[in-house]
Each structure stands twice: as structure tokens, then as C-alpha cells.
Design an enzyme around this catalytic site. Structure first.
Site, short mmCIF file in Angstrom:
data_model
loop_
_atom_site.label_atom_id
_atom_site.label_comp_id
_atom_site.label_asym_id
_atom_site.label_seq_id
_atom_site.Cartn_x
_atom_site.Cartn_y
_atom_site.Cartn_z
N SER A 249 -34.38 -59.56 -12.07
CA SER A 249 -33.53 -60.40 -11.21
C SER A 249 -32.95 -59.55 -10.09
O SER A 249 -33.45 -58.46 -9.81
CB SER A 249 -32.43 -61.07 -12.04
N ASN A 250 -31.91 -60.01 -9.45
CA ASN A 250 -31.26 -59.24 -8.38
C ASN A 250 -29.77 -59.56 -8.36
O ASN A 250 -29.29 -60.34 -9.19
CB ASN A 250 -31.92 -59.53 -7.03
N TYR A 251 -29.02 -58.99 -7.41
CA TYR A 251 -27.56 -59.08 -7.42
C TYR A 251 -27.00 -60.34 -6.75
O TYR A 251 -25.79 -60.44 -6.55
CB TYR A 251 -26.95 -57.87 -6.73
N SER A 252 -27.83 -61.26 -6.34
CA SER A 252 -27.30 -62.44 -5.64
C SER A 252 -26.31 -63.19 -6.52
O SER A 252 -26.58 -63.46 -7.69
CB SER A 252 -28.45 -63.36 -5.23
N ALA B 100 -32.04 -65.69 -3.22
CA ALA B 100 -32.80 -64.44 -3.29
C ALA B 100 -33.84 -64.63 -4.39
O ALA B 100 -33.58 -64.34 -5.56
CB ALA B 100 -31.86 -63.29 -3.60
#
Ligand code: PMT
Length: 411
Positions: free
Chosen positions: A215-218, A282
Site C-alpha cells: 500500500s502507500n501513505y495516502s 493513490a
């Protein structure tokens, strides 16, 4: 605003230099405008400029100068009766303190007390960020808000002190819009009103196994701010959200999804019958080719994970859209930012792309502020200052409204 009587109160802050423009905008809308200028305000903007644009004498001291005009000691009362609304911009810490304490030692503070209780008062504090956040200013704001005043939180950005932070007065156009909303009970009619708007927000999660994911930090904050702002402008908003911890904005239909494939499927269902698609999510570009069923064991020293490309939701919409539909994207970049953003605009067939830089302090993922550069198809590029994500969303929607209007006038 035609025929409405507006008093603009101006205090001693650097933002006072923008107030003649505010008065001009009000006059253009057909309002009658009178200005109450504090002693401090008069140090930043001239009485002559304000008298010229308002076509009225400017009110400062509570007592008229001796012998220069008819001795009328009740001007503050007649002004209070005349006004349909009072806008104080910029409002300094000093004026907030004087108003909350009930002092009436100049025309602005005196007419504030005489104003009829059903008349709206909009206060736009503008000052250094630390001053704004100080206990005394916040206490005075709370006191005024508990009366009938609407206090508009200042914007974030570069301040006169050279520091960055909250404390900037919004632009005159935004002050006018806020006043119209208060006075007329609705937002001035927006080209987005009644439009079907689809917004993606937040990250996606791509399963590695039953307990792990890519995943990512969004955080979803940017997309949710756009959804909130679009709904306030009367749009019918569907928000397709990845896994985030945010409450749904009022008046917005929300669909929660997890993976890029789910986000694609949820979005695609609206491709044909939406007016506007905004990709603020994102979306993970890749996903594990074969997610493991259950929890992967850690017996091996090294493992290989094969990733395959996810479908591009925004590009999918961009390629299919009809001439009446608008596709708006975001580009989060760490290097060669504007070039990459322009490339994405072209490749995904977008009408506008909002470039933001990934710095983890003021812009991009998981912060409350953003710095956007808006790039349109014809190359027109607008650099926005540091704003709260709500402020950035408003400015993005202003640009989108202009695109809607341009489309509407096309033969
Ligand atoms: O959620 P926050 O914490 O508030 O952070 C906001 C944000 C940084 C996530 C947001 O402002 C932002 O930049 N969103 C897009 C991030 C991104 O993935 O950019 P990109 O350059 O990789 O993608 C370009 C565009 O294509 C984006 O509009 C993206 O939503 C879209 N896209 C990308 C890949 C894909 N498979 N499908 C897509 O729709």
C-alpha cells in the site's frame, strides 16, 4: 447582492491592502458598501482609495471631526441600522479582543454593537500563525462565535513574518463567496451544481497473503476535501474510497473498496453517466500476481514476489470519455515533477492535472496542507500557494468550474 447594504470593517494587518479589491467586487455585484476603517487599518490602506472605490465617506473615529460636517453623534446607530451584513477583513487580534469585550471606542466596534441581531457578521482573522493559535485569540474567537458571528479560519501559507503557517486572509473572491453564501442562504450558483461527480480517494491495498499487503501513505484527506467542497457547490458526489480513517463528508455517497481492481470496478460503473471524474486516489500501480492463501511461512531466507500491473482507472476513463465529460487527475512526483505531470495529462487524455510534490511536511501524503500546480490541456499552468487541503480543493474546483463554463460555450 444587488441593493444589499454591506459594511466592510478593515483592521490593521498587511492583508488590508487587498480590501479595495473586495469593495470593488461587492460594488460590481450591485451592493451598497460603506467602510469602517480602524486606526491601525488606516496605516495599511488609504482612506482615499476606499472612499473612491466605495463612493462613500470612510468611517473611522466615532466622533466626527469638529466643525467639518454636521455634528451627528449617532452615526454608529444609523450605520448599524443601515447594514444588511458586516464583514470584518482582516480582523486583527486587537479588534477581536475589543469586539469580544464589548468595547466601542471607534466606529467599527460601536456599530458592531448596534447591528441588528439577525444581521450576519463574518469575521476573517488574519495574523501571524502563533498569534492566531494563542489562547487569548482563540478565547476571543470562541466568545464571538458564541454570539452570532461566523469566524472564517484563515488560510495557511507564507505570512508577512516570513514564516509559513495558518493566518492568511482568503482572497477577496473567496470572501465575497462566503458572504454571498451567508446572506443569500446558498452558494452563488455553481456550474458544478447538479453535476454527477465521481472522486477516487485514499490508497489501495494489494494482498500479498491473507495478512499482508502492499500500500502507500495516502490518508484520503485530499480526495475527501474535494468531495466535501464539490457537495457544497451542489454537485452529486460519489466518493470511491480506499481504506482510510475519515468520516464521510455530508451529502456525499461513499463506496468503500480495498484493492485497485475493486476501485476500478466501482469507478467503471459510473464512467458512462458521470459529468466529471476526479482521480485523487493513490492507486497501487502493481499487485502481487498470485496472493498466497493464508499466511506465508518465513522458512526461506529470500523469496521472490512477482508483481503485475494494475489497470489504470483514470486512464480508462480518459480514453472512454465523451466530449461532454471532464477527466481530472493528480500527479504525485518526487522528481522531474512538472514534466511527468504534463506527460500524464497527455497520455491519460485528461482535461486538467494537479501536480503535487511529495515532501511529507507540507504537501502530498497524509498532511493537512498541499501545494498544487494546476496544468490544463492548453498548457495553462497555475501555481497555488501552500493551502489547507480544504483550501486547495476549493481552488481546484474553481479551476474545474472554469473548464465547465468553457465547455458550455463551445459550439
Ligand atoms: O490522500 P492524501 O494523504 O490526502 O494525499 C493526497 C495524494 C498525494 C494521494 C493526492 O494529492 C494525489 O496526488 N493523488 C494521486 C497520487 C498518485 O497515485 O499519483 P500518480 O502520479 O501515480 O497517478 C496519476 C493519476 O492516475 C492519479 O490521478 C491517480 O489517481 C490515477 N491512477 C493511477 C494509477 C492507477 N492504476 N489508476 C489511477 O486512476
Amino acid at each position: 447582492m444587488k441593493g444589499k447594504n454591506i459594511i466592510v470593517g478593515i483592521c490593521g494587518g498587511i492583508a488590508a491592502y487587498k480590501t479595495p479589491q473586495l469593495v470593488r467586487l461587492l460594488k460590481k455585484r450591485g451592493a451598497n458598501v460603506k467602510v469602517a476603517l480602524t486606526e491601525g487599518g488606516a496605516r495599511f490602506v488609504s482612506e482615499l482609495s476606499l472612499a473612491t472605490v466605495s463612493e462613500e465617506p470612510v468611517y473611522g473615529k466615532i466622533f466626527p471631526p469638529m466643525g467639518t460636517e454636521k455634528m451627528d453623534f449617532t452615526r454608529h446607530i444609523s450605520l448599524g441600522e443601515w447594514a444588511d451584513a458586516l464583514v470584518i477583513a482582516p480582523a486583527t487580534a486587537n479588534t477581536l479582543a475589543r469586539l469580544s469585550a464589548g468595547l466601542c471606542d471607534d466606529m467599527l466596534s460601536a456599530l458592531f454593537i448596534t447591528l441588528r441581531p439577525d444581521k450576519p457578521v463574518l469575521i476573517f482573522p488574519a495574523m501571524d500563525g502563533q498569534m492566531f493559535l494563542s489562547a487569548s485569540v482563540q478565547r476571543n474567537i470562541a466568545t464571538l462565535a458564541a454570539q452570532r458571528c461566523t469566524i472564517i479560519t484563515p488560510e495557511s501559507g507564507e505570512l508577512a513574518s516570513g514564516l509559513c503557517g495558518v493566518g492568511r486572509m482568503p482572497e477577496p473572491e473567496a470572501i465575497l463567496a462566503a458572504l454571498e453564501e451567508q446572506l443569500l442562504g446558498t452558494k452563488a450558483s455553481s456550474p458544478l451544481s447538479g453535476k454527477k461527480v465521481i472522486i477516487t480517494a485514499g490508497p489501495t491495498r494489494e494482498k500479498i497473503d491473507g495478512v499482508r499487503f502492499i500500500s502507500n501513505y495516502s490518508s484520503g484527506k485530499m480526495g475527501f476535501a474535494i468531495a466535501r467542497a464539490a457537495a457544497k457547490r451542489g454537485a452529486m458526489v460519489t466518493l470511491i474510497a480506499g481504506p482510510v480513517h475519515l468520516p464521510s463528508p455530508p451529502g456525499v455517497e461513499r463506496l468503500d473498496v480495498e484493492s485497485a481492481a475493486e476501485m476500478y470496478a466501482a469507478s467503471e460503473a459510473f464512467f458512462k453517466n458521470c459529468d466529471l471524474f476526479i482521480g485523487a486516489a493513490a492507486v497501487s500501480d502493481y499487485r502481487p500476481a498470485e496472493p498466497y492463501n493464508g499466511k506465508m511461512k518465513k522458512d526461506d531466507e529470500q523469496i521472490e514476489l512477482t508483481l503485475i500491473k494494475n489497470p489504470d482507472i483514470l486512464a480508462g476513463f480518459g480514453m472512454q470519455k465523451s466530449p461532454d465529460q471532464l477527466a481530472i487527475g493528480f500527479a504525485l512526483e518526487t522528481q522531474s515533477g512538472l514534466g511527468n505531470a504534463r506527460n500524464k495529462l497527455a497520455v491519460k487524455n485528461l482535461d486538467l492535472i494537479a501536480f503535487n510534490f511529495f515532501d511529507r511536511k507540507t504537501s502530498g501524503f497524509d498532511v493537512d496542507t498541499n501545494i498544487l500546480t494546476l496544468i490544463e490541456r492548453d498548457g495553462e499552468t497555475t501555481e497555488l500557494p501552500l493551502l489547507t487541503k480544504d483550501g486547495a480543493a476549493e481552488r481546484l474546483l474553481d479551476a474545474i468550474e472554469q473548464l465547465c463554463l468553457k465547455k458550455a460555450v463551445k459550439p
